[in-house]
Scaffold this motif. Structure first.
Motif, short mmCIF file in Angstrom:
data_model
loop_
_atom_site.label_atom_id
_atom_site.label_comp_id
_atom_site.label_asym_id
_atom_site.label_seq_id
_atom_site.Cartn_x
_atom_site.Cartn_y
_atom_site.Cartn_z
N LEU A 108 -0.68 8.24 -8.62
CA LEU A 108 -0.97 7.77 -7.27
C LEU A 108 -1.71 6.45 -7.34
O LEU A 108 -2.69 6.31 -8.06
CB LEU A 108 -1.82 8.80 -6.52
CG LEU A 108 -2.36 8.38 -5.15
CD1 LEU A 108 -1.22 8.18 -4.16
CD2 LEU A 108 -3.34 9.43 -4.63
N VAL A 109 -1.21 5.48 -6.59
CA VAL A 109 -1.89 4.19 -6.43
C VAL A 109 -1.91 3.87 -4.95
O VAL A 109 -0.87 3.93 -4.28
CB VAL A 109 -1.17 3.06 -7.20
CG1 VAL A 109 -1.78 1.70 -6.87
CG2 VAL A 109 -1.24 3.31 -8.70
N VAL A 110 -3.08 3.52 -4.44
CA VAL A 110 -3.23 3.11 -3.04
C VAL A 110 -3.83 1.71 -3.03
O VAL A 110 -4.84 1.44 -3.69
CB VAL A 110 -4.13 4.07 -2.25
CG1 VAL A 110 -4.28 3.58 -0.80
CG2 VAL A 110 -3.55 5.49 -2.27
N LEU A 111 -3.18 0.82 -2.29
CA LEU A 111 -3.68 -0.53 -2.08
C LEU A 111 -4.13 -0.68 -0.63
O LEU A 111 -3.53 -0.11 0.28
CB LEU A 111 -2.60 -1.58 -2.37
CG LEU A 111 -1.83 -1.50 -3.69
CD1 LEU A 111 -0.82 -2.65 -3.76
CD2 LEU A 111 -2.77 -1.53 -4.88
N ARG A 112 -5.17 -1.46 -0.43
CA ARG A 112 -5.60 -1.81 0.92
C ARG A 112 -5.88 -3.31 0.91
O ARG A 112 -6.70 -3.77 0.11
CB ARG A 112 -6.84 -1.01 1.30
CG ARG A 112 -7.43 -1.34 2.67
CD ARG A 112 -6.56 -0.91 3.84
NE ARG A 112 -6.29 0.50 3.94
CZ ARG A 112 -7.14 1.43 4.40
NH1 ARG A 112 -8.36 1.11 4.73
NH2 ARG A 112 -6.75 2.69 4.51
N GLY A 113 -5.15 -4.03 1.74
CA GLY A 113 -5.32 -5.47 1.74
C GLY A 113 -4.92 -6.11 0.43
O GLY A 113 -5.45 -7.17 0.05
N GLY A 114 -4.00 -5.49 -0.28
CA GLY A 114 -3.53 -6.03 -1.54
C GLY A 114 -4.37 -5.66 -2.75
O GLY A 114 -4.01 -6.01 -3.88
N GLU A 115 -5.46 -4.93 -2.55
CA GLU A 115 -6.34 -4.56 -3.65
C GLU A 115 -6.29 -3.06 -3.91
O GLU A 115 -6.25 -2.26 -2.97
CB GLU A 115 -7.79 -4.96 -3.33
CG GLU A 115 -7.99 -6.46 -3.17
CD GLU A 115 -7.70 -7.22 -4.44
OE1 GLU A 115 -8.00 -6.69 -5.53
OE2 GLU A 115 -7.18 -8.35 -4.35
N MET A 171 0.96 2.92 -0.35
CA MET A 171 0.78 4.12 -1.17
C MET A 171 2.01 4.31 -2.05
O MET A 171 3.14 4.33 -1.55
CB MET A 171 0.61 5.37 -0.30
CG MET A 171 0.35 6.64 -1.10
SD MET A 171 0.73 8.15 -0.17
CE MET A 171 2.49 8.26 -0.42
N ALA A 172 1.79 4.41 -3.35
CA ALA A 172 2.86 4.70 -4.29
C ALA A 172 2.51 6.00 -5.01
O ALA A 172 1.43 6.13 -5.58
CB ALA A 172 3.03 3.57 -5.30
N MET A 173 3.43 6.97 -4.97
CA MET A 173 3.16 8.28 -5.56
C MET A 173 4.34 8.74 -6.41
O MET A 173 5.50 8.51 -6.05
CB MET A 173 2.89 9.32 -4.46
CG MET A 173 2.53 10.71 -4.98
SD MET A 173 2.40 11.93 -3.63
CE MET A 173 1.14 11.17 -2.61
#
Length: 317
Positions: free
Chosen positions: A23-30, A293-295
């Motif tokens: 799982l990777v979550v980005l917010r505002g590109g970060e 969100m990438a899962m």
């Protein structure tokens, strides 16, 4: 943001997502959240044994691949390599003269493939281990493109969404023909390299051609980078006009849930766009709060309850 991480970690601690892989979550590109698990995995049905997943582990995206093919179509269109969506579909395969001449198929367009509204007889309800499943039958057919295009006409094209991996296979074939090289080679230079993605695989079928519908393998972080590209309007990689077209609702699947060009679209109070794949593979982008969100998961051929629980924990933020 802390609340999101706490919700996710609680689900993982409680065993609510036993087949969770990444799982990777980005917010505002970060990056704001990154988690990995472990467990048995497969590469398009090929057992890989027990895998300890980490940032550098490639993972099957299954049908998320379809949405990546749609991005590639847009890039190729911008380069003048493929026809506009309104162009005739069967005409792109002139070697099938009998099908090109069939008046029952003359109205089929590339857009019908992009929206999975071909109106052809197709069934992916059967297990993906059986040729009763049309996608598996396509992969085992002597000619995958002919197999799709000669399916019996079941209804008028454009009227109803019907899940169809064959549509994605045709799109991949059109891209490869237009680019003059295999789909995976075009993807490498047109999409992956501009984003700095150097580690990837694209599984091939029995004909030595990659599975446009399901075979792409990426790291979750790189999948998230593609999601950020979509959120950013394509930058200088995917034409912004194509992204607007691809993410425009074109056919209703269920109330509040529609389909664009190989992308799912939640049209409710907090809209988002998604690429979804068997087993809990998910890429979701939400413009409202610049969220990606990438899962990845291993809930293949079953209800992806764990992936759904984690998705809700993130999107409820």
């Amino acid at each position: 943001m802390v609340a999101m991480a706490e919700r996710v970690d609680e689900i993982l601690r409680a065993g609510g997502a036993p087949h969770f892989h990444g799982l990777v979550v980005l917010r505002g590109g970060e990056p704001v959240l990154e988690r990995y698990g472990s467990g048995p995995d497969h590469r398009l049905g090929e057992p890989l044994g027990h895998v300890e997943f980490g940032r550098d582990t490639l993972h099957d995206l299954r049908s998320v691949s379809k949405s990546m093919v749609a991005l590639l179509y847009g890039i190729a269109l911008g380069e003048g390599l493929v026809p506009e969506p309104g162009a005739g579909l069967v005409a792109q395969f002139p070697e099938y003269a009998d099908l090109v001449a069939d008046p029952a198929r003359a109205h089929l367009t590339i857009e019908h493939a992009l929206t999975m509204t071909l109106g052809l007889d197709w069934n992916e309800d059967a297990p993906y281990t059986s040729t009763a499943n049309s996608e598996i039958a396509m992969e085992e057919a002597p000619d995958r493109y002919r197999y799709v295009l000669e399916r019996p006409v079941a209804e008028e094209a454009g009227r109803r969404w019907l899940y169809c991996g064959g549509a994605s296979a045709l799109l991949g074939g059109i891209i490869a023909r237009g680019a003059g090289r295999p789909l995976e080679e075009y993807a490498a230079t047109a999409l992956f390299e501009p984003l700095g993605i150097t580690s990837w695989e694209w599984s091939k079928g029995g004909h030595g051609t990659v599975s446009a519908a399901a075979g792409l393998r990426l790291r979750p972080m790189d999948l998230a980078a593609i999601g950020q590209l979509v959120l950013d309007g394509g930058r200088d990689v995917v034409p912004a006009s194509w992204l607007r077209a691809a993410l425009t609702p074109r056919v209703v699947i269920d109330p509040g849930f529609e389909y664009g060009y190989q992308w799912y679209l939640n049209t409710g109070k907090r809209p988002w766009a998604a690429a979804l794949g068997n087993g809990g593979q998910r890429l979701i982008v939400r413009e409202e709060d610049a969220l990606v969100m990438a899962m990845t998961a291993g809930e293949y051929d079953q209800d992806p309850g764990g992936a759904t629980a984690l998705t809700e924990a993130i999107l409820d933020d």
